[in-house]
Design a protein around this motif. Structure first.
Motif, PDB file in Angstrom:
ATOM      1  N   CYS A 108       0.838  -1.189   0.000  1.00 13.41           N
ATOM      2  CA  CYS A 108       0.000   0.000   0.000  1.00 13.41           C
ATOM      3  C   CYS A 108       0.875   1.242   0.000  1.00 13.41           C
ATOM      4  CB  CYS A 108      -0.967  -0.006   1.181  1.00 13.41           C
ATOM      5  SG  CYS A 108      -0.258  -0.514   2.717  1.00 13.41           S
ATOM      6  N   LEU A 125      -1.895   4.747   8.026  1.00 13.55           N
ATOM      7  CA  LEU A 125      -2.479   3.558   7.408  1.00 13.55           C
ATOM      8  C   LEU A 125      -1.742   2.318   7.898  1.00 13.55           C
ATOM      9  CD1 LEU A 125      -4.168   1.963   5.332  1.00 13.55           C
ATOM     10  CD2 LEU A 125      -2.561   2.696   3.562  1.00 13.55           C
ATOM     11  N   ILE A 164      -7.156   3.323   9.532  1.00 12.44           N
ATOM     12  CA  ILE A 164      -6.609   4.639   9.240  1.00 12.44           C
ATOM     13  C   ILE A 164      -6.791   5.528  10.458  1.00 12.44           C
ATOM     14  CG2 ILE A 164      -6.824   6.711   7.812  1.00 12.44           C
ATOM     15  CD1 ILE A 164      -7.587   4.780   5.523  1.00 12.44           C
TER      16      ILE A 164
END
Lengths: 646, 646
Positions: A108, A125, A164
């Motif tokens: 990611c 994240l 998050i």
């Protein structure tokens, strides 16, 4: 035998043919795929190899979770808030040859806004693997970021927990990012995927090189030159053999990784986050005080009471829990509900205590009532000294004394009164918290059990200020709350708090393993709707006794699974010492955050409108009527966003 | 705070203290173990790290199976028989740091008798991993022998399936052997367990070597000599780094392995086998004919009908199933129970057909009735030629025609009669098998549904010889068997066979996933007790359509899980092409072997004594009364051994 068009009589209708029918006329579908017998994930799209789909944080994603259509993850998050979702993976085929379906790379990147602001991978994240406990998905084990590898197994659904965290100073706006899921070739685990013969070839080559190079010593130059060419060619061969490119790529430190490592074959999960201008209060509006067993820490981690390691261990647990909007207290249980509780292991005159008590994330703290362990005068004097120091501080208003858990008879009541009286001699504004689920068994307080329970404040006034009752007592009779409230005198500082433990049980909100995700989250909706001003939970780490950090997790006999356990020792799942949160703990945080949303809403529109919103969206109507699906939660939050954004 | 002896008032009795009590007075137990924080399995006994215990083959060992005391595995096995047991493993602690509890080495050796006879590892003794399917332990995936590695996960019970096949010529006697379970250090998977920095050091060292050696070319000799020493030292360093010893040891070919690789720290499981002088008949006494879907093979393995690969695939499946005392037939299902069946894909004039039909392990074979696919005269002539060749062979008595599955109305009955009549014109002794669970819907055969069912032979005589009825029809009314038998005329060769498929369902014996192990095995006990002379099962590989060998396994809609699926494609679990048996298939084999034991017993003592034994031991009394535990099975077998050994 193949000429299906020449059948003399067409097969006729039957009743029992369910499932057996496949195969008579379907030969033409045979070549409808690009997959061949040997599947090379560097050539085939990952979506041909793997089901990938997203689920909300309230879903319990089991081994047999059925694949769905992949949609983007979309979240609304306030500042100083954490939101989570899940990504499920299930192999469509096996492309690895070693008892697993295959290895998947998860990668990611930062979420970016159009103005270049970022929510950084690894900080904002994070990704965790969802690991089943007693067969129920619960433990959330961190994985490396920004690139990690996940093993998937045939016939097995795996899940990743995506969180998050929006920092308090994050500019509001729209942030976009991606998670890439890529099936990897079999040989990615170093030597593991190599054929045996290939492994031995590499070993042999290296040995040959050593021998060749060693034999050079003292040889004439022309021969040396020849051999050197051979040796370096061999070494280059080894370096470029199948295992080494991956090996080089296997650097998970993050700094070398960029988007090049994923390919067009990856499955891309879009992450879309709306950060809005609401800032969740740093100090939780509702004090949620949760117990950490010091005994479990001492036994499992082998730290001696009072040693430097012991302070370190307690400190780590305290800090770690603060991020969940929880105000921890350490506790040591007596055999029969007598309890020693304290939020800070250092005495009030130690500078560390200030760091604890003044932390803005701490909403309440337990003052250690040491005479419970030793009744000599020295202990009593020490307590008095402690309290006299604390009561001069601005944080004194957050303090409470938790002296006894669930008193059951007049002897217990006498003990509480005696302790509280003594404290009040030198700290008249001290707050004593008492938990209970019934009146004393040997005193007639009312015509019914419930009357006796409701009348407890009459017995404990002024020796208790925080009357903390079990949600179990109410059953599904939310209306009984007003009877409890009617007995209390808020004008002299009396408060009503609640707790859950063994009870209430299904279908009422609680945190037991195996309950629905919304049932876990509903505990806090209930608290807000009923109007309690605080919440207590007895234990977050109350596993069965173990003396090794990585010992298997066993729940205690006589308790529902998960009761008293909200996180797991990191050592059970990896070499990390950081606790592993349960999905239930994340849902508690979500519930506590929901309370801040509801408080924001009612600050603008009043409590009745807040109650109406909870009802209208179907989120929570009562202990047996709350949403089983996630959607109403998002609807409620979006409505608060719409009506409260400045 | 620690002085627990100075408590002023002892904690008093309460009622709600379940589970919370731990911790008040237990500090003294803290140092009762030798395990430290970092667990080194090369120093600590494996039994401190792992629960290891044994279970019978009828146990379904789930993820949460509770550990028991370890006892030896003891088996009684005839010659030409397979017996199985299970070994369960569950970590007590996590000793590996990478998301798993640890890696365990499983090692076994030949079983030896005191006179030096052997049951060889890999041939007689095999090990398989038990892998869950839809959460139920079922797939048995072979592991390498004599040494293999198993990964165990926190909070997860794994199981190994131990089978011993006794060759037909094995000398009777007592055989002893061991399975050693040894926890391995974290770094056993090549590079996998190495710290990142160490990995990079190795890579860097190798690169330095290449550069150094390449730079030597053209340098003066004294400099070369110096550099060579450095380069070879570096290479030796790499070769002796942590990863390579394991790498060398990682040779699983077997020839290099001996008992040295296990240590005194291992858990030893004693295996004790009594081989007795009974030889199970090579040809099963009870023909058990099981269908293999040719369509599934064609689609999943991508083999074109009639191609060389197709013949190879069918041949492999045929041979593989023979080892389970099963007589396979290939089949292709029509939309509504019209079915093409054949045991041998080659025509009777091909030498391969002789190899198939004459195999002594084949108890019955289906003759392909090709006109079902094409009704032209050529097809009819081909069948006639086929049958005229076959009927001259000694194996013709094993032949049958399976023309229609579960006829439901007079049109179906007419079709069967028409086909059977034509066959009988040139093969009067041909046997036609018809499956059914009711009478024709449009004909009045009796006053009740059951009467209509019982009277089916009246409609199909002489067009059917093998009346094959569903066990579902009987319900728990075992007494109805005599009504079925009363209608049949054994004197003209009529036989009663049975089958199970969707029905009967729980608690009756069947082979669905999720049923008890003894329930799977009981299907054959039931057959023997009811007196049928053969058994049919519709499908062994009837997964949902897939076009890749390693595609995920999906059961067909409308069927109970496991129905029609008795093994899995090997490709789903590893790179092997060999089918992966289900535990259910192994229990079918055990049931078929039990029939041979019972036949031996009744050959000596008569059928009534056999029935009495089944009842006395509690193994099987009826479709709702059979043992749920394994013990009675061993008792029955031991009794037959005691009373029948020569």
């Amino acid at each position: 035998m193949e000429n299906a068009e020449n059948i003399c009589a067409p097969p006729v209708e039957g009743v029992a043919g369910g499932g057996t029918g496949y195969g008579w006329n379907e030969g033409s579908l045979r070549s409808s795929t690009s997959l061949s017998k040997v599947i090379d994930p560097t050539v085939v799209p990952t979506s041909d190899l793997l089901h990938v789909w997203c689920l909300p944080s309230t879903a319990n994603v089991g081994h047999q979770e059925i694949p769905r259509h992949l949609e983007a993850i979309s979240m609304l998050i306030a500042r100083n808030e954490r939101e989570s979702a899940q990504v499920a993976l299930r192999p469509k085929v096996t492309w690895s040859g070693s008892g697993i379906a295959g290895v998947v790379q998860v990668q990611c990147n930062d979420l970016c806004s159009s103005s270049g602001e970022r929510l950084a991978v690894g900080q904002s994240l994070t990704l965790r693997r969802v690991v089943p406990i007693l067969g129920v998905p619960d433990a959330l084990v961190p994985i490396d970021l920004p690139v990690s590898r996940i093993t998937v197994f045939p016939g097995d659904t795996s899940a990743l927990w995506v969180s998050i965290d929006v920092p308090v100073d994050q500019p509001p706006g729209q942030y976009e990012g991606n998670i890439f899921i890529t099936a990897l070739k079999d040989d990615t685990d170093g030597f593991k995927g190599l054929a045996k013969t290939e492994k031995h070839q590499i070993l042999k080559d290296l040995q040959t090189c050593v021998e060749m190079v060693e034999a050079l010593d003292g040889k004439p130059l022309n021969e040396v030159s020849e051999k050197i060419k051979t040796a370096s060619a061999t070494l280059r061969g080894v370096l470029h053999s199948q295992s080494f490119p991956q090996f080089a790529l296997d650097n998970e430190s993050g700094d070398m990784m960029d988007e090049d490592t994923r390919t067009d074959l990856s499955v891309r999960i879009k992450l879309s986050v709306t950060v809005w201008d609401f800032v969740l209060p740093l100090t939780p509006s509702l004090p949620a005080v949760f117990g950490i067993s010091e005994t479990v820490i001492e036994d499992r981690f082998g730290v001696e009471h009072g040693s430097a390691d012991w302070y370190d261990a307690l400190n780590m647990h305290f800090k770690w829990l603060l991020q969940y909007r929880i105000s921890p207290f350490f506790c040591r249980w007596g055999n029969h509900m007598r309890v020693l509780t304290y939020t800070c292991p250092w005495p009030a005159d130690n500078h560390k205590s200030e760091e604890y008590y003044s932390d803005p994330r701490l909403a309440a703290y337990a003052v250690p009532y040491t005479p419970i362990l030793s009744c000599d005068d020295a202990a009593k004097d020490a307590l008095r000294k402690e309290v006299e120091t604390l009561k001069m501080k601005p944080h004194w208003k957050k303090s409470y004394f938790y002296l006894w858990d669930e008193p059951l008879n007049s002897e217990h009541y006498d003990a509480i009164r005696s302790m509280a009286s003594e404290i009040r001699t030198y700290a008249p504004d001290a707050r004593v918290l008492t938990t209970y689920y019934c009146g004393p068994s040997d005193t007639t307080l009312g015509p019914s059990t419930f009357e006796a329970f409701v009348n407890v404040p009459k017995l404990l006034r002024p020796h208790t200020q925080i009357f903390c009752t079990s949600e179990w007592v109410l059953g599904n009779r939310e209306d009984l709350v007003k009877d409890i409230m009617a007995e209390l005198q808020p004008e002299i500082g009396e408060e009503w708090w609640t707790y859950v433990c063994m009870g209430p049980s299904d279908p009422h909100p609680n945190w037991h393993l195996g309950m629905r995700g919304t049932q876990h989250r509903a505990v806090m909706w209930r608290v807000w709707k009923e109007g309690g001003t605080g919440f207590l939970y007895w234990g977050v780490n109350c596993y069965e006794k173990a003396v090794v950090p990585s010992a298997e997790i066993r729940f205690r006999n006589g308790l529902p699974p998960g009761d008293g356990v909200l996180f797991y020792p990191g050592e059970v799942f990896s070499s990390s010492h950081e606790p592993v949160a349960s999905a239930r703990l994340e849902r508690i945080l979500s519930g506590l955050q929901d309370i801040e949303y509801l408080r924001l809403f009612t600050s603008r529109y009043g409590r009745n409108e807040g109650l109406a919103l909870l009802e209208k969206t179907g989120v929570y109507l009562g202990p047996e009527r709350y949403t089983l699906d996630h959607m109403p939660i998002d609807v409620m939050r979006a409505e608060i966003f719409r009506l409260c954004q400045s």
